[in-house]
Design a protein around this motif. Structure first.
Motif, PDB file in Angstrom:
ATOM      1  N   LEU A   1      -9.848   9.989   6.513  1.00 54.83           N
ATOM      2  CA  LEU A   1     -10.179   8.721   5.876  1.00 54.83           C
ATOM      3  C   LEU A   1      -9.480   8.722   4.529  1.00 54.83           C
ATOM      4  O   LEU A   1      -9.594   9.685   3.777  1.00 54.83           O
ATOM      5  CB  LEU A   1     -11.686   8.581   5.675  1.00 54.83           C
ATOM      6  N   GLU A   2      -8.703   7.698   4.257  1.00 52.99           N
ATOM      7  CA  GLU A   2      -7.982   7.585   2.995  1.00 52.99           C
ATOM      8  C   GLU A   2      -8.554   6.409   2.212  1.00 52.99           C
ATOM      9  O   GLU A   2      -8.653   5.310   2.741  1.00 52.99           O
ATOM     10  CB  GLU A   2      -6.496   7.336   3.237  1.00 52.99           C
ATOM     11  N   LEU A   3      -8.906   6.663   0.975  1.00 53.00           N
ATOM     12  CA  LEU A   3      -9.384   5.604   0.091  1.00 53.00           C
ATOM     13  C   LEU A   3      -8.406   5.476  -1.066  1.00 53.00           C
ATOM     14  O   LEU A   3      -8.207   6.416  -1.828  1.00 53.00           O
ATOM     15  CB  LEU A   3     -10.778   5.932  -0.442  1.00 53.00           C
ATOM     16  N   TRP A   4      -7.804   4.318  -1.151  1.00 52.58           N
ATOM     17  CA  TRP A   4      -6.852   4.013  -2.222  1.00 52.58           C
ATOM     18  C   TRP A   4      -7.540   3.027  -3.159  1.00 52.58           C
ATOM     19  O   TRP A   4      -7.735   1.870  -2.805  1.00 52.58           O
ATOM     20  CB  TRP A   4      -5.574   3.424  -1.632  1.00 52.58           C
ATOM     21  N   LEU A   5      -7.934   3.486  -4.339  1.00 53.84           N
ATOM     22  CA  LEU A   5      -8.692   2.645  -5.264  1.00 53.84           C
ATOM     23  C   LEU A   5      -7.851   2.138  -6.430  1.00 53.84           C
ATOM     24  O   LEU A   5      -8.213   1.151  -7.058  1.00 53.84           O
ATOM     25  CB  LEU A   5      -9.913   3.409  -5.771  1.00 53.84           C
ATOM     26  N   PHE A   6      -6.748   2.813  -6.733  1.00 51.50           N
ATOM     27  CA  PHE A   6      -5.855   2.312  -7.769  1.00 51.50           C
ATOM     28  C   PHE A   6      -5.062   1.140  -7.201  1.00 51.50           C
ATOM     29  O   PHE A   6      -4.655   1.152  -6.050  1.00 51.50           O
ATOM     30  CB  PHE A   6      -4.881   3.395  -8.243  1.00 51.50           C
ATOM     31  N   MET A  47       0.858  -1.170   0.000  1.00 48.57           N
ATOM     32  CA  MET A  47       0.000   0.000   0.000  1.00 48.57           C
ATOM     33  C   MET A  47       0.887   1.210   0.000  1.00 48.57           C
ATOM     34  O   MET A  47       1.737   1.357   0.850  1.00 48.57           O
ATOM     35  CB  MET A  47      -0.820  -0.056   1.275  1.00 48.57           C
ATOM     36  N   PRO A  48       0.735   2.094  -0.959  1.00 43.41           N
ATOM     37  CA  PRO A  48       1.586   3.269  -0.999  1.00 43.41           C
ATOM     38  C   PRO A  48       1.292   4.181   0.184  1.00 43.41           C
ATOM     39  O   PRO A  48       0.183   4.258   0.666  1.00 43.41           O
ATOM     40  CB  PRO A  48       1.211   3.940  -2.320  1.00 43.41           C
ATOM     41  N   THR A  49       2.332   4.862   0.640  1.00 44.83           N
ATOM     42  CA  THR A  49       2.129   5.805   1.741  1.00 44.83           C
ATOM     43  C   THR A  49       1.557   7.108   1.231  1.00 44.83           C
ATOM     44  O   THR A  49       1.063   7.904   1.997  1.00 44.83           O
ATOM     45  CB  THR A  49       3.451   6.086   2.464  1.00 44.83           C
ATOM     46  N   GLY A  50       1.607   7.356  -0.043  1.00 43.61           N
ATOM     47  CA  GLY A  50       1.055   8.577  -0.604  1.00 43.61           C
ATOM     48  C   GLY A  50       1.597   8.817  -1.983  1.00 43.61           C
ATOM     49  O   GLY A  50       2.423   8.073  -2.480  1.00 43.61           O
ATOM     50  N   TYR A  51       1.109   9.836  -2.588  1.00 44.03           N
ATOM     51  CA  TYR A  51       1.560  10.226  -3.901  1.00 44.03           C
ATOM     52  C   TYR A  51       2.086  11.642  -3.809  1.00 44.03           C
ATOM     53  O   TYR A  51       1.588  12.447  -3.031  1.00 44.03           O
ATOM     54  CB  TYR A  51       0.420  10.186  -4.920  1.00 44.03           C
ATOM     55  N   ALA A  52       3.067  11.949  -4.593  1.00 42.92           N
ATOM     56  CA  ALA A  52       3.587  13.306  -4.640  1.00 42.92           C
ATOM     57  C   ALA A  52       3.502  13.809  -6.062  1.00 42.92           C
ATOM     58  O   ALA A  52       3.472  13.033  -7.013  1.00 42.92           O
ATOM     59  CB  ALA A  52       5.027  13.333  -4.155  1.00 42.92           C
ATOM     60  N   ILE A  53       3.453  15.092  -6.184  1.00 36.04           N
ATOM     61  CA  ILE A  53       3.416  15.717  -7.503  1.00 36.04           C
ATOM     62  C   ILE A  53       4.832  16.106  -7.850  1.00 36.04           C
ATOM     63  O   ILE A  53       5.481  16.851  -7.124  1.00 36.04           O
ATOM     64  CB  ILE A  53       2.507  16.957  -7.486  1.00 36.04           C
ATOM     65  N   ASP A  54       5.345  15.574  -8.972  1.00 37.06           N
ATOM     66  CA  ASP A  54       6.689  15.980  -9.380  1.00 37.06           C
ATOM     67  C   ASP A  54       6.591  17.210 -10.277  1.00 37.06           C
ATOM     68  O   ASP A  54       5.521  17.770 -10.453  1.00 37.06           O
ATOM     69  CB  ASP A  54       7.429  14.819 -10.065  1.00 37.06           C
ATOM     70  N   GLY A  55       7.677  17.649 -10.824  1.00 39.42           N
ATOM     71  CA  GLY A  55       7.706  18.860 -11.638  1.00 39.42           C
ATOM     72  C   GLY A  55       6.827  18.787 -12.871  1.00 39.42           C
ATOM     73  O   GLY A  55       6.457  19.806 -13.444  1.00 39.42           O
ATOM     74  N   ASN A  56       6.455  17.588 -13.296  1.00 41.61           N
ATOM     75  CA  ASN A  56       5.617  17.420 -14.477  1.00 41.61           C
ATOM     76  C   ASN A  56       4.159  17.201 -14.113  1.00 41.61           C
ATOM     77  O   ASN A  56       3.370  16.783 -14.933  1.00 41.61           O
ATOM     78  CB  ASN A  56       6.111  16.227 -15.311  1.00 41.61           C
ATOM     79  N   ASP A  57       3.790  17.453 -12.851  1.00 42.45           N
ATOM     80  CA  ASP A  57       2.423  17.223 -12.363  1.00 42.45           C
ATOM     81  C   ASP A  57       1.973  15.788 -12.568  1.00 42.45           C
ATOM     82  O   ASP A  57       0.828  15.523 -12.861  1.00 42.45           O
ATOM     83  CB  ASP A  57       1.413  18.173 -13.024  1.00 42.45           C
ATOM     84  N   SER A  58       2.884  14.848 -12.417  1.00 45.08           N
ATOM     85  CA  SER A  58       2.503  13.443 -12.525  1.00 45.08           C
ATOM     86  C   SER A  58       2.533  12.816 -11.137  1.00 45.08           C
ATOM     87  O   SER A  58       3.083  13.388 -10.202  1.00 45.08           O
ATOM     88  CB  SER A  58       3.464  12.695 -13.458  1.00 45.08           C
ATOM     89  N   LEU A  59       1.929  11.654 -11.009  1.00 41.77           N
ATOM     90  CA  LEU A  59       1.923  10.953  -9.732  1.00 41.77           C
ATOM     91  C   LEU A  59       3.180  10.114  -9.626  1.00 41.77           C
ATOM     92  O   LEU A  59       3.531   9.389 -10.537  1.00 41.77           O
ATOM     93  CB  LEU A  59       0.690  10.049  -9.624  1.00 41.77           C
TER      94      LEU A  59
END
Length: 140
Positions: free
Chosen positions: A31-36, A1-13
Motif C-alpha cells: 500500500l503506497e500513500l503519497w501525501l505530499f 503522481m510520482p513513481t517514487g523517490y530516490a535518495i541522491d548523494g546528498n540524502d535529498s528526495l
C-alpha cells in the motif's frame, strides 16, 4: 503522481531519479500513500478506489500522520465532520471507517485501520510505504 523517490548523494528526495524499493510489502504488493502534493493512495501500483474519496482520504491521512498513536473516535469524528452533531458525526465516522477498510485489499484479512469502542489508529503492522515517513527519515 510520482513513481517514487530516490535518495541522491546528498540524502535529498529527487522525484526524477529511479524509484527506491519501498520498505515492506504484503503478498508481493504494498500500500503506497503519497501525501505530499496531490494526495494519492495505491495498492500494488494501481490506484485505490475510495468511496467519498476526499473525506475518506482525509481520514486515512489523519490516521497515518498520527501513526503509532490512537485517536479517540470523538476527536476524529469532530475533526472530519465539524458541521454535524455528535450522533451524526459518529455515524459518519463509522461509515467512513468501514469504507476505508474495504478499499485496499489486505492479504491476511487484517484491517488497515484498527479500532475499539473508544479509539482508532492506523495499523502499522502492514508496513505500508508512506512518503511522509520517508521524508522524516531523510530529514532526521
Amino acid at each position: 503522481m510520482p513513481t517514487g523517490y530516490a535518495i541522491d548523494g546528498n540524502d535529498s528526495l529527487d522525484a526524477k531519479a529511479p524509484t527506491v524499493a519501498a520498505p515492506g510489502t504484503i503478498g508481493g504488493k504494498k500500500l503506497e500513500l503519497w501525501l505530499f502534493g496531490h494526495a494519492d493512495i495505491r495498492y500494488g501500483g494501481a490506484p485505490v478506489k475510495l468511496a467519498k474519496r476526499s473525506a475518506t482520504l482525509a481520514m486515512i491521512t489523519l490516521l497515518v500522520l498520527k501513526r503509532g498513536q490512537a485517536m479517540t473516535r470523538e476527536s476524529l469524528a469532530f475533526t472530519l465532520f465539524p458541521e454535524s452533531d455528535e450522533a451524526g458525526a459518529m455515524a459518519e465516522l463509522r461509515r467512513y471507517l468501514y469504507l476505508a477498510n474495504k478499499a485496499p485489499p489486505a492479504s491476511d484479512e487484517t484491517p488497515w485501520i484498527l479500532g475499539d469502542a473508544e479509539t482508532v489508529r492506523w495499523n502499522d503492522a502492514h508496513r505500508s510505504f508512506i512518503d511522509v515517513e520517508q521524508f522524516e527519515r531523510l530529514a532526521a
